[in-house]
Design a protein around this motif. Sequence first.
Motif, PDB file in Angstrom:
ATOM      1  N   VAL A 215    -109.693   7.438  71.344  1.00  0.00           N
ATOM      2  CA  VAL A 215    -108.274   7.808  71.219  1.00  0.00           C
ATOM      3  C   VAL A 215    -108.131   9.293  70.875  1.00  0.00           C
ATOM      4  N   ASP A 216    -107.023   9.872  71.264  1.00  0.00           N
ATOM      5  CA  ASP A 216    -106.690  11.225  70.804  1.00  0.00           C
ATOM      6  C   ASP A 216    -105.209  11.270  70.451  1.00  0.00           C
ATOM      7  N   ALA A 217    -104.900  11.969  69.380  1.00  0.00           N
ATOM      8  CA  ALA A 217    -103.517  12.048  68.918  1.00  0.00           C
ATOM      9  C   ALA A 217    -102.622  12.726  69.956  1.00  0.00           C
ATOM     10  N   HIS A 218    -103.210  13.606  70.750  1.00  0.00           N
ATOM     11  CA  HIS A 218    -102.408  14.358  71.730  1.00  0.00           C
ATOM     12  C   HIS A 218    -102.899  14.063  73.151  1.00  0.00           C
TER      13      HIS A 218
ATOM     14  N   SER B 290    -112.364  27.808  73.659  1.00  0.00           N
ATOM     15  CA  SER B 290    -113.678  28.435  73.463  1.00  0.00           C
ATOM     16  C   SER B 290    -113.830  29.673  74.353  1.00  0.00           C
ATOM     17  N   SER B 291    -114.979  30.315  74.238  1.00  0.00           N
ATOM     18  CA  SER B 291    -115.283  31.459  75.122  1.00  0.00           C
ATOM     19  C   SER B 291    -115.769  30.972  76.485  1.00  0.00           C
ATOM     20  N   LYS B 292    -115.962  29.668  76.616  1.00  0.00           N
ATOM     21  CA  LYS B 292    -116.392  29.047  77.877  1.00  0.00           C
ATOM     22  C   LYS B 292    -117.799  29.498  78.268  1.00  0.00           C
ATOM     23  N   LEU B 293    -118.627  29.762  77.265  1.00  0.00           N
ATOM     24  CA  LEU B 293    -120.025  30.110  77.537  1.00  0.00           C
ATOM     25  C   LEU B 293    -120.902  28.899  77.271  1.00  0.00           C
ATOM     26  N   VAL B 294    -121.921  28.728  78.106  1.00  0.00           N
ATOM     27  CA  VAL B 294    -122.938  27.719  77.839  1.00  0.00           C
ATOM     28  C   VAL B 294    -124.114  28.525  77.302  1.00  0.00           C
TER      29      VAL B 294
ATOM     30  N   ARG C 232    -102.700   8.269  67.917  1.00  0.00           N
ATOM     31  CA  ARG C 232    -103.201   8.923  66.692  1.00  0.00           C
ATOM     32  C   ARG C 232    -103.831   7.892  65.763  1.00  0.00           C
ATOM     33  N   ALA C 233    -105.002   8.201  65.234  1.00  0.00           N
ATOM     34  CA  ALA C 233    -105.591   7.349  64.197  1.00  0.00           C
ATOM     35  C   ALA C 233    -104.894   7.699  62.884  1.00  0.00           C
ATOM     36  N   VAL C 234    -104.240   6.726  62.294  1.00  0.00           N
ATOM     37  CA  VAL C 234    -103.487   6.983  61.066  1.00  0.00           C
ATOM     38  C   VAL C 234    -104.414   6.844  59.864  1.00  0.00           C
TER      39      VAL C 234
ATOM     40  N   VAL D 126    -114.567  17.788  73.328  1.00  0.00           N
ATOM     41  CA  VAL D 126    -115.857  17.643  74.010  1.00  0.00           C
ATOM     42  C   VAL D 126    -116.778  16.689  73.250  1.00  0.00           C
ATOM     43  N   THR D 127    -116.711  16.700  71.910  1.00  0.00           N
ATOM     44  CA  THR D 127    -117.604  15.842  71.129  1.00  0.00           C
ATOM     45  C   THR D 127    -117.233  14.373  71.315  1.00  0.00           C
ATOM     46  N   GLY D 128    -115.953  14.042  71.113  1.00  0.00           N
ATOM     47  CA  GLY D 128    -115.526  12.646  71.220  1.00  0.00           C
ATOM     48  C   GLY D 128    -115.704  12.105  72.631  1.00  0.00           C
TER      49      GLY D 128
ATOM     50  N   GLY E 175    -107.651  20.092  71.357  1.00  0.00           N
ATOM     51  CA  GLY E 175    -108.042  20.908  70.194  1.00  0.00           C
ATOM     52  C   GLY E 175    -108.906  22.100  70.574  1.00  0.00           C
ATOM     53  N   THR E 176    -109.900  22.375  69.723  1.00  0.00           N
ATOM     54  CA  THR E 176    -110.733  23.576  69.870  1.00  0.00           C
ATOM     55  C   THR E 176    -111.409  23.656  71.228  1.00  0.00           C
ATOM     56  N   SER E 177    -111.700  22.498  71.818  1.00  0.00           N
ATOM     57  CA  SER E 177    -112.497  22.495  73.052  1.00  0.00           C
ATOM     58  C   SER E 177    -111.839  23.240  74.204  1.00  0.00           C
ATOM     59  N   ARG E 178    -110.533  23.537  74.135  1.00  0.00           N
ATOM     60  CA  ARG E 178    -109.943  24.327  75.225  1.00  0.00           C
ATOM     61  C   ARG E 178    -109.807  25.799  74.855  1.00  0.00           C
TER      62      ARG E 178
ATOM     63  N   LEU F 245    -119.738  23.604  71.840  1.00  0.00           N
ATOM     64  CA  LEU F 245    -119.495  22.986  73.144  1.00  0.00           C
ATOM     65  C   LEU F 245    -120.810  22.737  73.889  1.00  0.00           C
ATOM     66  N   THR F 246    -121.679  23.744  73.897  1.00  0.00           N
ATOM     67  CA  THR F 246    -122.926  23.655  74.666  1.00  0.00           C
ATOM     68  C   THR F 246    -123.756  22.437  74.265  1.00  0.00           C
ATOM     69  N   THR F 247    -123.724  22.082  72.976  1.00  0.00           N
ATOM     70  CA  THR F 247    -124.613  21.019  72.497  1.00  0.00           C
ATOM     71  C   THR F 247    -123.888  19.676  72.309  1.00  0.00           C
TER      72      THR F 247
HETATM   73  C1  LIG Z   1    -112.840  30.726  69.524  1.00  0.00           C
HETATM   74  C2  LIG Z   1    -113.992  29.806  69.761  1.00  0.00           C
HETATM   75  C3  LIG Z   1    -114.890  30.080  70.783  1.00  0.00           C
HETATM   76  C4  LIG Z   1    -115.958  29.216  71.020  1.00  0.00           C
HETATM   77  N1  LIG Z   1    -116.777  29.488  72.066  1.00  0.00           N
HETATM   78  C5  LIG Z   1    -117.788  28.650  72.346  1.00  0.00           C
HETATM   79  C6  LIG Z   1    -118.595  28.885  73.477  1.00  0.00           C
HETATM   80  O1  LIG Z   1    -118.381  29.820  74.242  1.00  0.00           O
HETATM   81  N2  LIG Z   1    -119.604  28.029  73.707  1.00  0.00           N
HETATM   82  C7  LIG Z   1    -119.857  26.966  72.888  1.00  0.00           C
HETATM   83  O2  LIG Z   1    -120.828  26.262  73.141  1.00  0.00           O
HETATM   84  N3  LIG Z   1    -119.072  26.690  71.825  1.00  0.00           N
HETATM   85  C8  LIG Z   1    -118.038  27.502  71.545  1.00  0.00           C
HETATM   86  N4  LIG Z   1    -117.207  27.243  70.492  1.00  0.00           N
HETATM   87  C9  LIG Z   1    -117.398  26.015  69.713  1.00  0.00           C
HETATM   88  C10 LIG Z   1    -116.754  24.814  70.421  1.00  0.00           C
HETATM   89  O3  LIG Z   1    -115.584  25.178  71.085  1.00  0.00           O
HETATM   90  C11 LIG Z   1    -116.434  23.718  69.410  1.00  0.00           C
HETATM   91  O4  LIG Z   1    -117.554  23.476  68.595  1.00  0.00           O
HETATM   92  C12 LIG Z   1    -116.058  22.415  70.128  1.00  0.00           C
HETATM   93  O5  LIG Z   1    -115.085  22.626  71.119  1.00  0.00           O
HETATM   94  C13 LIG Z   1    -115.539  21.397  69.113  1.00  0.00           C
HETATM   95  O6  LIG Z   1    -115.206  20.245  69.832  1.00  0.00           O
HETATM   96  P1  LIG Z   1    -114.750  18.926  69.105  1.00  0.00           P
HETATM   97  O7  LIG Z   1    -114.596  17.888  70.154  1.00  0.00           O
HETATM   98  O8  LIG Z   1    -115.687  18.630  67.988  1.00  0.00           O
HETATM   99  O9  LIG Z   1    -113.341  19.275  68.458  1.00  0.00           O
HETATM  100  P2  LIG Z   1    -111.929  19.421  69.184  1.00  0.00           P
HETATM  101  O10 LIG Z   1    -112.054  19.966  70.551  1.00  0.00           O
HETATM  102  O11 LIG Z   1    -111.044  20.181  68.264  1.00  0.00           O
HETATM  103  O12 LIG Z   1    -111.411  17.937  69.339  1.00  0.00           O
HETATM  104  C14 LIG Z   1    -110.893  17.203  68.268  1.00  0.00           C
HETATM  105  C15 LIG Z   1    -109.811  16.285  68.828  1.00  0.00           C
HETATM  106  O13 LIG Z   1    -109.430  15.376  67.799  1.00  0.00           O
HETATM  107  C16 LIG Z   1    -108.052  15.088  67.963  1.00  0.00           C
HETATM  108  N5  LIG Z   1    -107.541  14.544  66.709  1.00  0.00           N
HETATM  109  C17 LIG Z   1    -107.384  15.182  65.531  1.00  0.00           C
HETATM  110  N6  LIG Z   1    -106.904  14.322  64.589  1.00  0.00           N
HETATM  111  C18 LIG Z   1    -106.775  13.108  65.192  1.00  0.00           C
HETATM  112  C19 LIG Z   1    -106.338  11.827  64.770  1.00  0.00           C
HETATM  113  N7  LIG Z   1    -105.907  11.596  63.516  1.00  0.00           N
HETATM  114  N8  LIG Z   1    -106.311  10.814  65.663  1.00  0.00           N
HETATM  115  C20 LIG Z   1    -106.721  10.999  66.944  1.00  0.00           C
HETATM  116  N9  LIG Z   1    -107.143  12.215  67.398  1.00  0.00           N
HETATM  117  C21 LIG Z   1    -107.174  13.244  66.535  1.00  0.00           C
HETATM  118  C22 LIG Z   1    -107.449  16.424  68.360  1.00  0.00           C
HETATM  119  O14 LIG Z   1    -106.213  16.262  69.047  1.00  0.00           O
HETATM  120  C23 LIG Z   1    -108.543  17.019  69.248  1.00  0.00           C
HETATM  121  O15 LIG Z   1    -108.293  16.779  70.624  1.00  0.00           O
HETATM  122  C24 LIG Z   1    -116.133  28.084  70.218  1.00  0.00           C
HETATM  123  C25 LIG Z   1    -115.229  27.811  69.194  1.00  0.00           C
HETATM  124  C26 LIG Z   1    -114.157  28.653  68.980  1.00  0.00           C
HETATM  125  C27 LIG Z   1    -113.178  28.347  67.903  1.00  0.00           C
END
Ligand SMILES: Cc1cc2nc3c(=O)[nH]c(=O)nc-3n(C[C@H](O)[C@H](O)[C@H](O)COP(=O)(O)OP(=O)(O)OC[C@H]3O[C@@H](n4cnc5c(N)ncnc54)[C@H](O)[C@@H]3O)c2cc1C
Length: 508
Positions: free
Chosen positions: A51-54, A64-68, A204-206, A32-34, A59-62, A378-380
């Motif tokens: 880019v994403d490695a997968h 979550s608890s899916k709450l806003v 993937r970013a190496v 969600v951040t990227g 990653g974590t973004s799928r 996720l929310t922010t």
């Molecule tokens: C159990 C749980 C419940 C949560 N519930 C909530 C909620 O209800 N509401 C809320 O607001 N927040 C919630 N959060 C927080 C929220 O889910 C995370 O803060 C958010 O999803 C993080 O997103 P991200 O994009 O930063 O990281 P990620 O979603 O992990 O994305 C990182 C991406 O980087 C990729 N990557 C890694 N290394 C490389 C590389 N070398 N090259 C290219 N790509 C790479 C990965 O494949 C991945 O897709 C929860 C977190 C958890 C763990």
Amino acid sequence: MKASLTGTRRDRDLDELGAGTAVDVLVVGLGVTGAGVALDAASRGLSVVAVDAHDLAYGTSRWSSKLVHGGLRYLAHGEVGVAYESAAERHLLLTRTAPHLTRPLPMLLPSTDFTTGWQDRAAAAGLRAGDLLRTCAGTSRRTLPGTRRLGAAEAGAMVPALRRSGLRGAQLSWDGQLCDDARLVVGLARAAAAHSARILPRCRAVDLHRDGATIEDTRTGGRLHVSARAVVNATGVWASDLTPHVRLRPSRGTHIVLSAARLGGLWTGLTVPVPGEFTRYVFALPQTDGLVYAGLTDEAVEGPVPDVPEPTEADIAFLLDVLNSVLDAPLRRSDVLGAYAGLRPLLADGDSRTADISRRHAVIDDPDGIISVVGGKLTTYRRMAQDAVDTAVRARRLAAGPCRTRRLPLPGAASRARLARVPAPRRLVQRYGTEAVDVLAQAPADLRRPIGPDIPVTGAELLWAARHELALTVDDLLDRRTRVGLVAAHREAALPVAREVLALAARG
Ligand SMILES: Cc1cc2nc3c(=O)[nH]c(=O)nc-3n(C[C@H](O)[C@H](O)[C@H](O)COP(=O)(O)OP(=O)(O)OC[C@H]3O[C@@H](n4cnc5c(N)ncnc54)[C@H](O)[C@@H]3O)c2cc1C
């Protein structure tokens, strides 16, 4: 705004980069951040590669608890700024950027034998402070009603699965819920692509440099250097693998998947205090497809970060125990249809318990010239993306307009009144908004039916994902574009349709 993400477009974009095309911003990570950073930067007129490695939302973004969130738990920790930011971003998602993907969710917090009168009063005061935040963020009571106290009979009627003995009443409050966190990421990636961002999963970013990165196409093994004026590391819990300047303390959060029918047809969220703890709760969150996700744990994790974290039996037992403290008919291990775990990318913050670490985010412009955006939630995501792009624009002197994402609806978004008039099944409108009509229209009749008796997902959704959402494999279709894979038996049953859909999409 319509943008199709396709394998052909991905390959063409990669070829252009291989030929030496330089861009303003390279975003690493498509959670969600990227995806949010890609949209923010592209909509300011910058050229972007993400880019994403997968895969999108791998990653974590799928997980979550899916709450806003309205930011209540941050208030409990005295973090008023973080709490307000959450409430303000919740408002935007519910009313402007993604009304189709979000809905108001009633949450019932029961007073039982396990809570003292003092705890109940403290929780009620916290919820009322949350109402105040909602008002300050501009969210009307029509969008999210205020908190109210229920008597025991009314609480029992709303959640028939509650144990009546010891039930003294409940607080009923409202928060925001996403129909699917991964779909938010897909929407952001498509919106970014509509602003000409190049979205490249399976790259993937190496290693990262001040002026770009070495990227490996994981489908072919080929490597190329992508030249960029700014590099944003948005790899969440993996961020410190790419730079030594980010320190994280990952924490595992586990959810279990239950049938709503097993919980008396639960349609209200249930907030269950963890016995013996003051501000910790387990949530049972009803989904729109007959399932309930109940979580979550908060366990510090040491060592290398796995690609897909696994829930432990101890996590599952803990969640069942807490839920059973308020249920009339206790849940058993055999009631658990599935379980998933995610790792929170928490900023390292001394030796405190991970449950106490702040959920604030940080943008780190490090001495090696990499801009990392980590922490948060996720929310922010939108605010995190804005801060990261502001930093990139300032530090690398990029010629960019101001942030526009507060006013940019995601694909399919519309007002709730307009969504109610979309001539398509409600379940589809909740996932695709105004595009629900197109999802059905592009599919042959036999794919418009639910995949199975317990699986409301249709083949039409899978075909749409293969044609417009860059789903390249069966895993993309079942584990990220839809969430069929959260229950192993459903996944197994859906495999033949997913394979058929990929073959159909390959024929054009
Ligand atoms: C159990 C749980 C419940 C949560 N519930 C909530 C909620 O209800 N509401 C809320 O607001 N927040 C919630 N959060 C927080 C929220 O889910 C995370 O803060 C958010 O999803 C993080 O997103 P991200 O994009 O930063 O990281 P990620 O979603 O992990 O994305 C990182 C991406 O980087 C990729 N990557 C890694 N290394 C490389 C590389 N070398 N090259 C290219 N790509 C790479 C990965 O494949 C991945 O897709 C929860 C977190 C958890 C763990």
